[in-house]
Scaffold this motif. Structure first.
Motif, short mmCIF file in Angstrom:
data_model
loop_
_atom_site.label_atom_id
_atom_site.label_comp_id
_atom_site.label_asym_id
_atom_site.label_seq_id
_atom_site.Cartn_x
_atom_site.Cartn_y
_atom_site.Cartn_z
N CYS A 133 61.23 -11.27 66.50
CA CYS A 133 62.31 -12.26 66.47
C CYS A 133 61.74 -13.64 66.08
O CYS A 133 60.71 -14.05 66.60
CB CYS A 133 62.97 -12.33 67.83
N CYS A 136 62.25 -16.01 69.60
CA CYS A 136 61.46 -15.79 70.83
C CYS A 136 60.17 -15.02 70.57
O CYS A 136 59.32 -14.96 71.44
CB CYS A 136 62.31 -15.07 71.88
N CYS A 151 66.72 -11.57 67.41
CA CYS A 151 67.16 -10.51 68.32
C CYS A 151 68.43 -10.93 69.04
O CYS A 151 68.87 -12.07 68.92
CB CYS A 151 66.06 -10.19 69.33
ZN LIG Z 1 64.72 -13.37 70.19
#
Ligand SMILES: [Zn+2]
Length: 239
Positions: A133, A136, A151
């Motif tokens: 992602c 994150c 994500c």
């Molecule tokens: Zn994420």
């Protein structure tokens, strides 16, 4: 001696040694799963994933172990859950629409490794790809759109998911790089300062700003050229 605890709410006897042992097994798998995800599943190429896995295994059998699992058998189950009756799954109750009865190959096991190897084999078989992602950094399975960059996990302390935040960021990036917006901001500051210097009243400024916003949006939409917009913004320039 085995330690037994009773989960009073559910009337289940939990063997804590057994749970400890499963946790250990999960911990041992975690670094391997990360390298499998990065080295095999994160691939952009349209390669045969099972072949790619075996090639890695030939070079590094510790991190890419042989994928073994117990016996499979055909069973009547419900799709949408890994338990026979979704209604029994209190945590996810309510998320299920009416379960669909299907017949599927089922792996009945209490072994962590069995479950992991089974799932990995299914991922490789269906060519499931993973991406890291961009918000994150955690890995996620790409199901529909191969270009997916974010994500759908919730951002800690926020009600937004990475995906939602990602589209906000892209929008902002687009907006801030838009020349019409930059010119508008520059001129807005200059006009706003005129109120302080007593060169414009608040009402005059509000009227100007409303017109400027209209022209800015027309410019972003391509209905007004940037040159004409800037010429209009500068038409009342003061020395
Ligand atoms: Zn994420």
């Amino acid at each position: 001696m085995e330690r037994l605890e009773i989960d009073a709410a559910n009337g289940i006897v939990l063997n804590t040694d057994e749970i400890e042992r499963m946790m250990e097994e999960y911990r041992a798998w975690q670094p391997k799963l990360k390298s499998i995800a990065h080295c095999v599943l994160e691939s952009e190429d349209n390669v045969d994933m099972r072949k790619a896995y075996l090639e890695k295994q030939g070079a590094d059998a510790d991190n890419f172990p042989q994928l073994l699992y117990g016996k499979l058998h055909l069973e009547a189950v419900y799709s949408g859950g890994n338990i026979p009756y979704p209604y029994d799954d209190l945590l996810n109750f309510g998320q299920f629409s009416e379960p669909t009865a299907i017949t599927a190959e089922v792996l009945n096991t209490e072994s962590v490794s069995d479950l992991i190897c089974f799932l990995l084999c299914r991922y490789l078989e269906t060519n499931l790809r993973f991406h890291a992602c961009k918000f994150c950094g955690k890995l996620f399975g790409v199901t529909k759109n191969y270009k997916q960059e974010y994500c759908s996990r919730l951002i800690p302390g926020s009600e937004k998911t990475c995906k939602e935040m990602g589209s906000v960021r892209l929008y902002e990036k687009k907006i801030f790089s838009e020349p019409a917006i930059k010119e508008y901001k520059r001129s807005y500051k200059a006009h706003n300062a005129r109120i302080r210097y007593g060169l414009m009243t608040r009402e005059e400024f509000d009227k100007w700003a409303a017109e400027a916003r209209e022209k800015r949006d027309a410019c972003v939409a391509g209905k007004l050229s940037l040159e004409d917009f800037v010429a209009w913004l500068d038409s009342d320039k003061q020395r």
